[in-house]
Motif scaffolding. Structure first.
Motif, PDB file in Angstrom:
ATOM      1  N   ILE A   1     -98.342  22.007  -6.740  1.00  0.00           N
ATOM      2  CA  ILE A   1     -97.315  21.994  -7.780  1.00  0.00           C
ATOM      3  C   ILE A   1     -96.378  20.803  -7.603  1.00  0.00           C
ATOM      4  O   ILE A   1     -95.922  20.192  -8.586  1.00  0.00           O
ATOM      5  CB  ILE A   1     -96.512  23.306  -7.752  1.00  0.00           C
ATOM      6  CG1 ILE A   1     -97.358  24.460  -8.274  1.00  0.00           C
ATOM      7  CG2 ILE A   1     -95.211  23.197  -8.551  1.00  0.00           C
ATOM      8  CD1 ILE A   1     -96.711  25.821  -8.108  1.00  0.00           C
ATOM      9  N   ALA A   2     -96.087  20.448  -6.356  1.00  0.00           N
ATOM     10  CA  ALA A   2     -95.084  19.425  -6.071  1.00  0.00           C
ATOM     11  C   ALA A   2     -95.419  18.086  -6.704  1.00  0.00           C
ATOM     12  O   ALA A   2     -94.517  17.331  -7.091  1.00  0.00           O
ATOM     13  CB  ALA A   2     -94.911  19.264  -4.560  1.00  0.00           C
ATOM     14  N   THR A   3     -96.695  17.771  -6.816  1.00  0.00           N
ATOM     15  CA  THR A   3     -97.098  16.483  -7.398  1.00  0.00           C
ATOM     16  C   THR A   3     -97.619  16.631  -8.822  1.00  0.00           C
ATOM     17  O   THR A   3     -98.018  15.633  -9.431  1.00  0.00           O
ATOM     18  CB  THR A   3     -98.171  15.818  -6.523  1.00  0.00           C
ATOM     19  OG1 THR A   3     -99.267  16.727  -6.321  1.00  0.00           O
ATOM     20  CG2 THR A   3     -97.590  15.421  -5.175  1.00  0.00           C
TER      21      THR A   3
ATOM     22  N   PHE B   1     -81.423  23.919  -3.781  1.00  0.00           N
ATOM     23  CA  PHE B   1     -82.549  24.155  -2.877  1.00  0.00           C
ATOM     24  C   PHE B   1     -83.275  25.391  -3.365  1.00  0.00           C
ATOM     25  O   PHE B   1     -82.734  26.490  -3.361  1.00  0.00           O
ATOM     26  CB  PHE B   1     -82.064  24.357  -1.435  1.00  0.00           C
ATOM     27  CG  PHE B   1     -83.112  24.942  -0.513  1.00  0.00           C
ATOM     28  CD1 PHE B   1     -84.394  24.421  -0.460  1.00  0.00           C
ATOM     29  CD2 PHE B   1     -82.803  26.039   0.298  1.00  0.00           C
ATOM     30  CE1 PHE B   1     -85.366  24.975   0.383  1.00  0.00           C
ATOM     31  CE2 PHE B   1     -83.755  26.595   1.143  1.00  0.00           C
ATOM     32  CZ  PHE B   1     -85.040  26.060   1.186  1.00  0.00           C
ATOM     33  N   ALA B   2     -84.520  25.208  -3.822  1.00  0.00           N
ATOM     34  CA  ALA B   2     -85.361  26.332  -4.239  1.00  0.00           C
ATOM     35  C   ALA B   2     -86.323  26.653  -3.099  1.00  0.00           C
ATOM     36  O   ALA B   2     -86.987  25.763  -2.570  1.00  0.00           O
ATOM     37  CB  ALA B   2     -86.136  25.988  -5.508  1.00  0.00           C
ATOM     38  N   ALA B   3     -86.428  27.923  -2.728  1.00  0.00           N
ATOM     39  CA  ALA B   3     -87.169  28.317  -1.535  1.00  0.00           C
ATOM     40  C   ALA B   3     -88.681  28.362  -1.730  1.00  0.00           C
ATOM     41  O   ALA B   3     -89.402  28.839  -0.859  1.00  0.00           O
ATOM     42  CB  ALA B   3     -86.669  29.666  -1.032  1.00  0.00           C
ATOM     43  N   SER B   4     -89.175  27.866  -2.861  1.00  0.00           N
ATOM     44  CA  SER B   4     -90.617  27.658  -3.041  1.00  0.00           C
ATOM     45  C   SER B   4     -90.815  26.630  -4.140  1.00  0.00           C
ATOM     46  O   SER B   4     -89.956  26.460  -5.020  1.00  0.00           O
ATOM     47  CB  SER B   4     -91.348  28.958  -3.405  1.00  0.00           C
ATOM     48  OG  SER B   4     -91.135  29.304  -4.764  1.00  0.00           O
ATOM     49  N   ASP B   5     -91.946  25.941  -4.108  1.00  0.00           N
ATOM     50  CA  ASP B   5     -92.254  24.957  -5.148  1.00  0.00           C
ATOM     51  C   ASP B   5     -92.418  25.626  -6.502  1.00  0.00           C
ATOM     52  O   ASP B   5     -92.081  25.047  -7.540  1.00  0.00           O
ATOM     53  CB  ASP B   5     -93.538  24.203  -4.793  1.00  0.00           C
ATOM     54  CG  ASP B   5     -93.376  23.250  -3.635  1.00  0.00           C
ATOM     55  OD1 ASP B   5     -92.225  22.957  -3.265  1.00  0.00           O
ATOM     56  OD2 ASP B   5     -94.404  22.785  -3.101  1.00  0.00           O
ATOM     57  N   LEU B   6     -92.973  26.846  -6.503  1.00  0.00           N
ATOM     58  CA  LEU B   6     -93.176  27.553  -7.768  1.00  0.00           C
ATOM     59  C   LEU B   6     -91.835  27.815  -8.450  1.00  0.00           C
ATOM     60  O   LEU B   6     -91.678  27.593  -9.659  1.00  0.00           O
ATOM     61  CB  LEU B   6     -93.913  28.868  -7.498  1.00  0.00           C
ATOM     62  CG  LEU B   6     -94.643  29.529  -8.657  1.00  0.00           C
ATOM     63  CD1 LEU B   6     -95.661  28.587  -9.284  1.00  0.00           C
ATOM     64  CD2 LEU B   6     -95.329  30.805  -8.187  1.00  0.00           C
ATOM     65  N   MET B   7     -90.837  28.267  -7.688  1.00  0.00           N
ATOM     66  CA  MET B   7     -89.505  28.484  -8.261  1.00  0.00           C
ATOM     67  C   MET B   7     -88.852  27.155  -8.634  1.00  0.00           C
ATOM     68  O   MET B   7     -88.129  27.077  -9.635  1.00  0.00           O
ATOM     69  CB  MET B   7     -88.623  29.252  -7.277  1.00  0.00           C
ATOM     70  CG  MET B   7     -89.096  30.664  -6.996  1.00  0.00           C
ATOM     71  SD  MET B   7     -87.896  31.669  -6.068  1.00  0.00           S
ATOM     72  CE  MET B   7     -87.751  30.741  -4.541  1.00  0.00           C
TER      73      MET B   7
END
Length: 336
Positions: A285-287, A250-256
């Motif tokens: 970023i997600a897509t 689990f990364a706490a942001s899409d950038l990470m």
């Protein structure tokens, strides 16, 4: 003989035509939310019929206001321009400010050497401030809050009774993201956190821990990715080098999460077949990555709008709740 130009329409004339008080017209012009639909319609029609144009300079002089709002972002410039979260937040703030008579001033600074910015904001140059992305070390923002009305983006580090803020339920978001991974059969779940000087990062870590504890699972590796792309990649490399490989992260942001995705690919690991990966934000970023990120959506644009609305209402003297907690929601794609 030259014809004399007609006198400008006054706010009193608009109020008389709409059948409302002067203060109601003022609230409509400033974009305040505490106006009934019928009054809003009447004032809007009167403004249109009379061709009323607010005199910003005159109103500022009469009210002793600057009609300026500061947006303070205590971050490095590279992070501000490199993280799509800020683009969405600022777009929302700007959209709401544009519907009022205020103007927006942007201040990007992770420190305030010589207190230059703090002094500027506290000397009557703005009516209020929105402060986004603050850390425990950002003591200068306390001096801003002592000088002008403030609304925080995210729960303040040191919450006071008279603080106003807009946030999402980050604990719940972190918990639900981790519960999704557990529900998919994953048992060795690591996390990449943001800086533990920020409430959002601390809360998402808390949610991860709560989900694992409720499922009777031993927490996996915890590494700080600093809410950056490269930080996420470095954190993922440290997790892989630490010993037991996780089967989910689990990364706490899409950038990470994007950084982690690149590090996993470089290590020859497939997502989600070898390691499932979930982010947080549902930013563009997600897509834009492959596989597309499963992520926790937070309504960043709407958060920005709500921050600006809350401050405008405060400046208008309207009684409002001190906080607004907005929902998150899981968006399932290909990475988990």
């Amino acid at each position: 003989m030259t014809d004399r130009l007609p006198s400008p329409v006054t706010i009193e004339e608009v109020a008389a035509a709409a059948g409302v008080s002067r203060s109601t017209v003022s609230r409509v012009v400033n974009g305040a939310t505490s106006v009934s639909p019928s009054a809003l319609e009447a004032v809007s029609k009167a403004i249109s019929d009379l061709h009323y144009v607010p005199n910003r300079a005159a109103r500022s002089l009469a009210s002793r206001q600057t009609l300026a709002i500061a947006l303070v972002v205590p971050e490095e410039t590279t992070r501000f321009f490199g993280d799509p979260f800020f683009a969405a937040i600022v777009s929302g703030i700007n959209a709401r400010i544009a519907r009022s008579d205020y103007v927006l001033n942007l201040f990007i600074a992770n420190s305030d050497p010589g207190d230059k910015m703090t002094s500027y904001l506290s000397r009557g140059n703005v009516d209020g401030a929105i402060i986004v992305s603050h850390h425990t070390s950002d003591t200068f923002i306390d001096r801003i809050a002592d000088a002008v009305p403030v609304v925080y983006g995210g729960r303040p580090v040191k919450l006071r009774d008279d603080d106003y803020y807009v946030d999402v339920d980050n604990v719940r978001g972190g918990r639900e993201a981790t519960e999704y991974l557990i529900g998919r059969g994953h048992r060795r779940i690591a996390t990449i956190t943001g800086p533990q000087t920020m409430p959002a990062a601390m809360d998402r870590l808390t949610g991860w821990r709560e989900a694992l504890a409720a499922a009777g699972l031993t927490p996996g590796a915890v590494e700080n990715g600093n809410f950056t792309d490269e930080g996420g990649a470095e954190a993922m490399r440290r997790i892989l080098a630490s010993g037991e490989r996780p089967d989910a992260v689990f990364a706490a942001s899409d950038l990470m999460a994007r950084g982690a995705l690149h590090a996993l690919a470089a290590a020859g690991l497939r997502v989600p077949e070898d390691v499932a990966l979930i982010g947080f934000d549902d930013s563009p970023i997600a897509t834009s990555v492959s596989p597309a990120l499963t992520t926790m959506r937070q309504p960043s644009f709407l958060q920005g709008e709500e921050m600006a609305s809350m401050l405008i209402d405060r400046l208008a003297g309207i009684a409002i709740p001190n906080s607004r907690i907005m929902p998150t929601g899981l968006v399932v794609r290909e990475s988990a």
